[in-house]
Structures are given as C-alpha cells and as structure tokens.
Design a protein around this motif. Structure first.
Motif, short mmCIF file in Angstrom:
data_model
loop_
_atom_site.label_atom_id
_atom_site.label_comp_id
_atom_site.label_asym_id
_atom_site.label_seq_id
_atom_site.Cartn_x
_atom_site.Cartn_y
_atom_site.Cartn_z
N ALA A 60 0.84 -1.20 0.00
CA ALA A 60 0.00 0.00 0.00
C ALA A 60 0.87 1.25 0.00
O ALA A 60 0.59 2.22 -0.72
N THR A 61 1.93 1.24 0.80
CA THR A 61 2.85 2.38 0.85
C THR A 61 3.53 2.59 -0.49
O THR A 61 3.63 3.72 -0.99
N ALA A 62 4.00 1.50 -1.10
CA ALA A 62 4.66 1.60 -2.41
C ALA A 62 3.71 2.16 -3.45
O ALA A 62 4.08 3.03 -4.25
N GLY A 63 2.46 1.67 -3.46
CA GLY A 63 1.48 2.19 -4.41
C GLY A 63 1.24 3.68 -4.22
O GLY A 63 1.16 4.44 -5.19
N ALA A 64 1.14 4.10 -2.95
CA ALA A 64 0.90 5.51 -2.65
C ALA A 64 2.06 6.38 -3.10
O ALA A 64 1.87 7.42 -3.75
#
Length: 214
Positions: A60-64
């Motif tokens: 989720a962090t990488a996508g954000a």
C-alpha cells in the motif's frame, strides 16, 4: 461456502496487487476508493492466513508513493491545462472550487499539505498532480510523500488488522456483516469528507492566483 473458506481461497499476491494498484491510481489523480480497498484488505488479512499485514502495508505504501510521484511528474509537465482537463473529465472531484481549496492548502502548509493530504480523501487525489503544477521542489515533495504514505498505509493496516484480530470471534459468526460494515464505514467517512469540503468551499472567498511554490 463459508466466507472464511472463501477468504482463504483468495491468492495473497492478488490482494497485494489490487491494493497497490488501486491506491497507486488514486494517488496519481484518478478518483478511486483507495482507503476502502485498504481497509477491506487489512480486515481480510486478520482473517486470511496467507495475507501478511506487513507485506500488505508495504504494498500500500509503495502504491501511494509511486502513484503520487507519477502524478507529480504529470502535473509538472501538464501544468494548469492538466487541471482544466481533469475538471472536464472528473467535474465532481476536480471542479474549480475543489482545485481552489487544494491550492489554498498547499499555499498555507506546503510540505505538510502533502503529508496530511494522504489522510484526507480530497487532497489524497490532488496532492501529486497539484504539487507538480505548483512546481514544489521534488525533494520536499518526495520526503512528505514517503512519510505520509508510510504513516497512512502502515497505520491504517495496523489498526484495522488488530481490530480484526480482537473481533475474530464476532467476525466468524457474522463474517459477511463485518466486511459489509467495514465498507459502509469507509463509504460514510468519504461522503462526510466530501460534504465538509463542499461546505468549506462555499464559505471561502474566490482565491487569488497562486504563484508556483519553491
């Protein structure tokens, strides 16, 4: 089939990919329900033996971060015409009033608008493209973007995961109800934020042109 068995049948890789993709596209500037997807996936991880909450939070962090960075690059290259085009394509999200509200936030808070914008539905969509349009220095944007992504994605995943673990017995009896409740809470919070944004927008005077930040 019991919902628990269905959850266990969903490949973990598919869950990670969907979460990263949806959040990345939302951060890029496309209005998608990233927060609802993250909440639902985090709740699933508390009941799905194959979905690791740490990997989920990292995805989720990488996508954000990646989505915001792409949005920044597009905004920096496209400039004001990009916002006008987005306003025609997504009038409910990129209306002149919403753009003005986001610009005022950036003018007042700078890097903090990017960081805290991750926690607000409206600014979460605007942060990347608008920071690029306003020519915020990339190192400032990236710092706030990474920290905001970690705190938002990691924090949301951790909180919802532990809530799901604590409520495991209840969820086993009312699994569908628990998942539906999580979705309803996410949708309701998004609608409340939109209503507040519209109210704030109506109360604000017309904004003056904002110079590019440095």
């Amino acid at each position: 089939m019991h919902v628990q068995e269905w959850l266990d049948s969903v490949p973990a890789a598919a869950v990670y990919a969907v979460v990263a993709l949806v959040i990345g596209l939302e951060s890029l500037g496309i209005p998608l329900p990233g927060e609802i997807v993250l909440v639902s996936a985090a709740l699933m991880s508390s009941q799905h033996t194959g979905v690791n909450p740490v990997i989920l939070g990292a995805c989720a962090t990488a996508g954000a971060v990646i989505g915001d960075s792409i949005g920044y690059a597009i905004g920096r290259k496209g400039g004001r015409p990009l916002l006008a085009w987005l306003g025609r394509k997504f009038p409910r999200h990129f209306s002149a009033g919403h753009v003005a509200t986001a610009e005022r936030s950036f003018e007042k808070w700078g890097m903090w608008a990017v960081f805290f914008g991750r926690f607000v539905a409206l600014l979460r969509i605007f942060a990347g493209p608008l920071a690029g349009v306003l020519h915020m220095p990339y190192w400032k944007f990236l710092t706030a973007n990474v920290l905001g992504g970690i705190f938002w994605a990691g924090g949301t995943t951790a909180v919802i995961y532990y809530v799901g673990v604590v409520a495991e017995d209840w969820l086993k009896r009312f699994s569908y109800l628990g998942l539906v409740a999580a979705l309803l809470i996410g949708v309701t919070s998004m609608l409340i934020l939109k209503r507040k944004a519209k109210k704030a927008q109506a109360e604000q005077p017309e904004p003056e042109p904002v110079a590019a930040g440095d």
